[in-house]
Design a protein around this motif. Structure first.
Motif, PDB file in Angstrom:
ATOM      1  N   LEU A 197       0.828  -1.206   0.000  1.00  0.00           N
ATOM      2  CA  LEU A 197       0.000   0.000   0.000  1.00  0.00           C
ATOM      3  C   LEU A 197       0.863   1.257   0.000  1.00  0.00           C
ATOM      4  N   LEU A 198       1.930   1.250   0.784  1.00  0.00           N
ATOM      5  CA  LEU A 198       2.838   2.410   0.811  1.00  0.00           C
ATOM      6  C   LEU A 198       3.512   2.604  -0.543  1.00  0.00           C
ATOM      7  N   ALA A 199       3.864   1.490  -1.187  1.00  0.00           N
ATOM      8  CA  ALA A 199       4.488   1.592  -2.510  1.00  0.00           C
ATOM      9  C   ALA A 199       3.521   2.198  -3.524  1.00  0.00           C
ATOM     10  N   LYS A 200       2.237   1.803  -3.454  1.00  0.00           N
ATOM     11  CA  LYS A 200       1.234   2.366  -4.367  1.00  0.00           C
ATOM     12  C   LYS A 200       1.051   3.859  -4.129  1.00  0.00           C
TER      13      LYS A 200
ATOM     14  N   THR B 241       4.504  10.267  -6.778  1.00  0.00           N
ATOM     15  CA  THR B 241       5.573  10.518  -7.752  1.00  0.00           C
ATOM     16  C   THR B 241       4.996  10.855  -9.118  1.00  0.00           C
ATOM     17  N   ALA B 242       3.978  10.098  -9.538  1.00  0.00           N
ATOM     18  CA  ALA B 242       3.358  10.347 -10.839  1.00  0.00           C
ATOM     19  C   ALA B 242       2.709  11.723 -10.887  1.00  0.00           C
ATOM     20  N   LEU B 243       2.006  12.099  -9.825  1.00  0.00           N
ATOM     21  CA  LEU B 243       1.359  13.411  -9.783  1.00  0.00           C
ATOM     22  C   LEU B 243       2.396  14.530  -9.795  1.00  0.00           C
TER      23      LEU B 243
ATOM     24  N   ALA C 263      -2.473   8.615 -18.600  1.00  0.00           N
ATOM     25  CA  ALA C 263      -2.506  10.080 -18.707  1.00  0.00           C
ATOM     26  C   ALA C 263      -1.100  10.653 -18.657  1.00  0.00           C
ATOM     27  N   LEU C 264      -0.267  10.121 -17.765  1.00  0.00           N
ATOM     28  CA  LEU C 264       1.123  10.567 -17.679  1.00  0.00           C
ATOM     29  C   LEU C 264       1.881  10.205 -18.947  1.00  0.00           C
ATOM     30  N   ALA C 265       1.648   9.010 -19.486  1.00  0.00           N
ATOM     31  CA  ALA C 265       2.321   8.590 -20.713  1.00  0.00           C
ATOM     32  C   ALA C 265       1.990   9.523 -21.873  1.00  0.00           C
TER      33      ALA C 265
END
Length: 335
Positions: free
Chosen positions: A160-163, A169-171, A301-303
Motif C-alpha cells: 500500500l505504501l508503494a502504491k 511521484t506520478a502526480l 494520462a502521464l504517458a
C-alpha cells in the motif's frame, strides 16, 4: 480646475497669454482697430483651445475610469469610443491589455476548477489505501497474531505504501510537465536496448503469473526523445497491458519504421477495450470498466503527457486479432 494642475497645460496657457498680450499691444500701437481685432482673435483662440482641452481631458478621465473598472474585475468595458484622434494609440494598447486580462481571468478560472477537481480526485485516490493501511496497523497491534500473519500484514502494508508513493511521484511528474519546469532532452535512442530495459522490471511478475512478452522488429530501429521520460511513458503502457493480460497470456511488442515515424505497438491478449472506455483512456484518474482494484487511472494520462511533448502521439484501439492495443508513433519531423 483639475486640468490646470497639469504642468504642460499651464505652460501652454502661459506661453499663449504672453504671445497674445505682445501681439495685442503691437496691434494697438500700429492701429487701434487692429488691436481690438487681434484681441478678439486671441480670445477666440483661447476659448477654442480650452474647449478642445477640456473635451480631451473628459475623454481621458472617462478612459481612466474604465481602466479602473477593468482593474477591479469588470473586464467587459467597451472602449471603442476612444478609437479616433490622439487617443487612438492609447486606446489600441488598452484594448490589447483588456483582451489579455480577459484571457488571464478565463485561464485562472479554468485553473481553479482544474485544481479543485484534481484535489478532490487525489483525495479520493489516497483515501482508499490510507484506510486499508490504518486497518492493517490496527490489526498489527493485536498481541494474538502469529509471526506468519504479522509478516503477511506487513507485506500488504508495504504494498500500500508503494502504491501511494507511486501515485505521489506520478502526480509530481505531471505537475512538473504541466508547469514547464523541466525540459525534455532530444537524443537518439536505440529501440532494441530501450525496450529490453522497459520490460525488465516486469519480468519477475510475468514469471510468477505465467505471462510472456514477445518482442519483434526492434533491431536497428531508433527514435528521438528523452530516454528517462520516454522510458517512464512506455513502462506505464506496458504495465497497463500486463494488467489486462490474463495469467498464461502473452503481451506482444512490435516495432516498425518508415521515413515519417518509428511506431511501437503494444498489444495484450485480454478481452479488449470496451468501446465506452476508448475516448477516455488518457483522462486523468479515469478507470475503465475492467480496471483492476489497484488501478489509479493515472499511468496512461502521464504517458500521453510525456509523449505529446516529444513530437510523439499515442492512441488506443482493439487489435484485429483481439486484445487491447496501444500505438506509439515517434515522428522524425515536427507535426
Amino acid at each position: 480646475m483639475k486640468m490646470l494642475r497639469n504642468l504642460e497645460v499651464k505652460n501652454i496657457l502661459l506661453l499663449h497669454g504672453v504671445t497674445a498680450l505682445a501681439a495685442t499691444l503691437l496691434s494697438f500701437l500700429w492701429e487701434v482697430r487692429f488691436g481690438f481685432l487681434m484681441l478678439a482673435v486671441c480670445i477666440l483662440y483661447t476659448v477654442l483651445y480650452m474647449s478642445a482641452t477640456i473635451k480631451r481631458y473628459r475623454r481621458i478621465s472617462n478612459l481612466a475610469a474604465d481602466i479602473n473598472q477593468i482593474l477591479h474585475g469588470d473586464c467587459h468595458i467597451s472602449i471603442e469610443q476612444y478609437a479616433e484622434g490622439e487617443l487612438g494609440i492609447l486606446q489600441s494598447e488598452i484594448y490589447k491589455m483588456t483582451v489579455r486580462l480577459r484571457e488571464q481571468q478565463q485561464h485562472m478560472c479554468e485553473e481553479k476548477i482544474f485544481l479543485a477537481d484534481s484535489l478532490a480526485d487525489i483525495s479520493h485516490q489516497i483515501r482508499t489505501p490510507l484506510t486499508s493501511l490504518n486497518i492493517l496497523l490496527e490489526r498489527l497491534k493485536s498481541p494474538e497474531l502469529d509471526i506468519e500473519t504479522r509478516r503477511r500484514l506487513l507485506r500488504e502494508a508495504e504494498g500500500l505504501l508503494a502504491k501511494m508513493e507511486w501515485l505521489m511521484t506520478a502526480l509530481l511528474r505531471m505537475s512538473k510537465l504541466e508547469t514547464g519546469t523541466i525540459s525534455l532532452k532530444k537524443e537518439r535512442i536505440q529501440m532494441q536496448g530501450f525496450i529490453a530495459e522497459a520490460v525488465s522490471p516486469f519480468e519477475l511478475a510475468m514469471e510468477i503469473h505465467g505471462k510472456e512478452c514477445m518482442i519483434s522488429g526492434t533491431e536497428g530501429k531508433e527514435f528521438t526523445g528523452d530516454y528517462a521520460w520516454t522510458l517512464e511513458a512506455v513502462q506505464n503502457v506496458i504495465k497497463n497491458g500486463l494488467e489486462y493480460t490474463p495469467d498464461g497470456g502473452m503481451l506482444t511488442i512490435c516495432c516498425e519504421e518508415n521515413p515519417l515515424y518509428t511506431e511501437l505497438r503494444i498489444t495484450d491478449s485480454g478481452a479488449g477495450i470496451p468501446k465506452a472506455d476508448l475516448p477516455h483512456l488518457f483522462e486523468r484518474f479515469y478507470r475503465g470498466k475492467n480496471a483492476g482494484r489497484d488501478s489509479f487511472g493515472i499511468g496512461l494520462a502521464l504517458a500521453q503527457m510525456i509523449l505529446s511533448r516529444e513530437n510523439a502521439v499515442i492512441r488506443a484501439q482493439n487489435a484485429a486479432e483481439g486484445g487491447g492495443q496501444f500505438q506509439i508513433r515517434f515522428y522524425k519531423t515536427m507535426i
